[in-house]
Write a protein that holds these residues in place. Structure first.
Motif, short mmCIF file in Angstrom:
data_model
loop_
_atom_site.label_atom_id
_atom_site.label_comp_id
_atom_site.label_asym_id
_atom_site.label_seq_id
_atom_site.Cartn_x
_atom_site.Cartn_y
_atom_site.Cartn_z
N VAL A 6 110.08 -21.48 -79.93
CA VAL A 6 110.87 -20.83 -78.93
C VAL A 6 110.21 -19.58 -78.61
O VAL A 6 109.76 -18.78 -79.16
N ILE A 7 109.89 -19.56 -77.19
CA ILE A 7 109.17 -18.23 -76.62
C ILE A 7 110.19 -17.51 -75.96
O ILE A 7 110.90 -17.83 -74.99
N VAL A 8 110.13 -16.15 -76.29
CA VAL A 8 110.81 -14.89 -75.95
C VAL A 8 109.89 -14.01 -75.19
O VAL A 8 108.62 -14.40 -75.47
N GLU A 9 110.42 -12.99 -74.82
CA GLU A 9 109.61 -11.76 -74.12
C GLU A 9 109.38 -10.77 -75.36
O GLU A 9 108.34 -10.26 -75.24
N SER A 10 110.47 -10.40 -76.04
CA SER A 10 110.22 -9.29 -76.81
C SER A 10 110.14 -9.76 -78.21
O SER A 10 110.91 -10.43 -78.84
N PRO A 11 109.16 -9.01 -79.05
CA PRO A 11 109.14 -9.34 -80.54
C PRO A 11 110.40 -9.02 -81.38
O PRO A 11 110.58 -9.56 -82.02
N ASP A 75 106.98 -30.24 -81.78
CA ASP A 75 107.68 -31.11 -81.03
C ASP A 75 108.36 -30.93 -79.94
O ASP A 75 108.51 -31.76 -79.01
N LYS A 76 108.88 -29.62 -79.80
CA LYS A 76 109.70 -29.27 -78.74
C LYS A 76 109.17 -27.98 -78.43
O LYS A 76 109.31 -27.07 -79.23
N VAL A 77 109.17 -27.53 -77.12
CA VAL A 77 108.96 -25.97 -76.73
C VAL A 77 110.18 -25.78 -75.99
O VAL A 77 110.45 -26.29 -75.00
N TYR A 78 110.80 -24.63 -76.56
CA TYR A 78 111.99 -23.93 -75.46
C TYR A 78 111.30 -22.70 -74.93
O TYR A 78 110.76 -21.72 -75.57
N LEU A 79 111.59 -22.57 -73.57
CA LEU A 79 111.23 -21.25 -72.70
C LEU A 79 112.56 -20.50 -72.76
O LEU A 79 113.31 -20.68 -71.94
N PHE A 110 119.56 -16.79 -73.16
CA PHE A 110 120.42 -16.20 -74.23
C PHE A 110 121.15 -14.83 -73.37
O PHE A 110 120.36 -13.80 -73.28
N HIS A 111 122.24 -15.09 -73.13
CA HIS A 111 123.06 -14.00 -72.49
C HIS A 111 123.55 -12.93 -73.38
O HIS A 111 123.73 -11.85 -72.98
N GLU A 112 123.70 -13.41 -74.61
CA GLU A 112 124.19 -12.52 -75.71
C GLU A 112 123.02 -12.90 -77.01
O GLU A 112 122.91 -14.27 -77.38
N ILE A 113 122.75 -12.04 -77.80
CA ILE A 113 122.03 -12.50 -78.93
C ILE A 113 122.91 -12.40 -80.19
O ILE A 113 123.18 -11.54 -81.13
N THR A 114 123.90 -13.50 -80.27
CA THR A 114 124.64 -13.73 -81.29
C THR A 114 124.48 -15.10 -81.84
O THR A 114 124.10 -16.11 -80.98
N LYS A 115 124.75 -15.44 -82.73
CA LYS A 115 124.38 -16.75 -83.66
C LYS A 115 125.14 -18.00 -82.89
O LYS A 115 124.38 -18.99 -82.44
N ASP A 116 126.40 -17.73 -82.25
CA ASP A 116 127.04 -19.00 -81.78
C ASP A 116 126.09 -19.25 -80.49
O ASP A 116 126.02 -20.28 -79.89
N ASN A 117 126.04 -17.88 -79.78
CA ASN A 117 125.54 -17.82 -78.19
C ASN A 117 123.88 -18.63 -78.30
O ASN A 117 123.80 -19.29 -77.26
N VAL A 118 123.24 -18.14 -79.26
CA VAL A 118 121.93 -18.66 -79.32
C VAL A 118 121.93 -20.16 -79.68
O VAL A 118 120.96 -20.92 -78.99
N LYS A 119 122.73 -20.63 -80.65
CA LYS A 119 122.59 -22.11 -81.13
C LYS A 119 123.38 -22.96 -79.83
O LYS A 119 122.65 -24.09 -79.59
N ASN A 120 124.08 -22.56 -79.11
CA ASN A 120 124.66 -23.10 -78.18
C ASN A 120 123.82 -23.32 -76.85
O ASN A 120 123.50 -24.14 -76.27
N ALA A 121 122.83 -22.47 -76.62
CA ALA A 121 121.87 -22.07 -75.74
C ALA A 121 120.69 -23.09 -75.95
O ALA A 121 120.30 -24.16 -75.27
N ILE A 122 120.22 -23.25 -77.31
CA ILE A 122 119.48 -24.32 -77.68
C ILE A 122 119.80 -25.52 -77.48
O ILE A 122 119.05 -26.82 -77.12
N LYS A 123 121.09 -25.93 -77.58
CA LYS A 123 121.72 -27.27 -77.53
C LYS A 123 121.81 -27.83 -76.03
O LYS A 123 122.11 -28.73 -75.61
N ASN A 124 121.90 -26.76 -74.99
CA ASN A 124 122.03 -27.04 -73.65
C ASN A 124 120.92 -26.45 -72.67
O ASN A 124 120.82 -25.78 -71.79
N PRO A 125 119.62 -26.85 -73.04
CA PRO A 125 118.56 -26.67 -71.97
C PRO A 125 118.61 -27.20 -70.61
O PRO A 125 119.33 -27.99 -70.51
N ARG A 126 117.75 -26.45 -69.81
CA ARG A 126 117.75 -27.22 -68.51
C ARG A 126 116.49 -26.95 -67.86
O ARG A 126 115.46 -26.45 -68.45
#
Length: 318
Positions: A6-11, A75-79, A110-126
């Motif tokens: 998973v690649i994000v912008e901020s450390p 195996d999978k890269v998420y931007l 990731f519009h919110e850095i919360t566990k549910d939001n992060v996991k839901n976002a990973i399940k719904n890539p575009r």
């Protein structure tokens, strides 16, 4: 070994999200843009549909090489760069640098850095939103055209080292136009007359309106004295009382601009300081047992949408 990258912008965000996703995910940060227009030349082909010429950002070779190595092993890269124009463009550049398939759904937000939001976002890539990318490119190209074409004129005519921007140049024109309006304004004198009243210990103030049929304008002291001379100062009468109900809605959630305005007006914060604080609140604050948790939704927005997760939690708490 982690199967997903998973690649994000901020450390800081990488650290927060890494804890939420677990050992099957490796989270890495770009720390800003990896490709941009060259600083040493114009970098925009005006004659070829304003085609931008991108180069790797100086000092980012190590980061790019590390991300390439991690992507080859995964195996999978998420931007998962920020959910705005700039973030979309960074993901688009990453897709090119890492040799990813543009038709593959690998972009997450990731519009919110919360566990549910992060996991839901990973399940719904575009796939990458090319419209957002084009919007960012148009903005960048306009920055370059305005800056490189107008700044040299400022150096010759005003002062060396000044820069002209896509936004500040237009804003300056609006300020100049408004100042011209102010300079051309012819002030007019006007007077108001008020009276203090007390009826059964109820105190209130009334203001002179005019006759019963129309409002009267008082434009000088003589006119004001004329009204006072005619008024029976000891014989005021309340002829009508109107009662009305008003509903007042709560203020909307902050957008980027309203957040900056309130922070400046109420706390005296600069725009830069406000956005630094907001970035920290978004990326995550250590909350003891819960670890690092994002406390606000993404702060660069014009939307006033409220997170459904927080609505649900608030209703439950209430």
């Amino acid at each position: 070994m982690a199967k997903n990258l998973v690649i994000v912008e901020s450390p800081t965000k990488a650290k927060s999200i890494g804890k939420m996703l677990g050992s099957n995910y490796k989270v890495r940060a770009t720390v800003g843009h990896l490709r941009d227009l060259p600083k040493s030349k114009f970098g925009v082909d005006i004659k070829n549909n304003f085609e931008p010429e991108y180069i790797k950002v100086r000092g980012k070779a190590k980061t790019i090489n590390e991300l390439k190595k991690e992507a080859e092993k995964a195996d999978k890269v998420y931007l998962a760069t920020d959910p705005d124009r700039e973030g979309e463009a960074i993901s688009w550049h990453l897709e090119y640098l890492l040799g990813l398939d543009p038709n593959e759904k690998n972009r997450v937000e990731f519009h919110e850095i919360t566990k549910d939001n992060v996991k839901n976002a990973i399940k719904n890539p575009r796939t990458i939103d090319q419209n957002l990318v084009d919007a960012q490119q148009a903005r960048r190209v306009m920055d370059r055209i305005v800056g490189y074409e107008i700044s040299p004129i400022l150096w010759k005519r005003v002062k060396s080292g000044l820069s002209a921007g896509r936004v500040q140049s237009v804003a300056l024109m609006l300020i100049v136009d408004k100042q011209k309006e102010i300079d051309a304004f012819v002030p007019e004198e006007y007077w108001t007359i008020t009276a203090d009243h007390e009826i059964d210990k109820l105190k209130f103030v009334s203001e002179f309106y005019g006759s019963t049929s129309k409002k009267m304008k008082i434009s000088n002291e003589a006119g004001a004295k004329k009204v006072l001379d005619k008024a029976d100062k000891n014989n005021f009468k309340v002829v009508e009382i109107k009662k009305s109900k008003k509903s007042r809605k709560p203020p909307k959630p902050y957008t980027t601009s309203t957040l900056q305005q309130d922070a400046s007006n109420k706390l005296g914060y600069s725009t830069k300081f406000t956005m630094q604080l907001a970035q920290q609140l978004f990326e995550g604050i250590e909350l003891g047992y819960d670890g690092s948790v994002g406390l606000i939704s993404y702060m660069r927005t014009d939307a006033t949408r409220i997170s459904q997760e927080i609505v649900k939690e608030s209703l439950s708490y209430i």
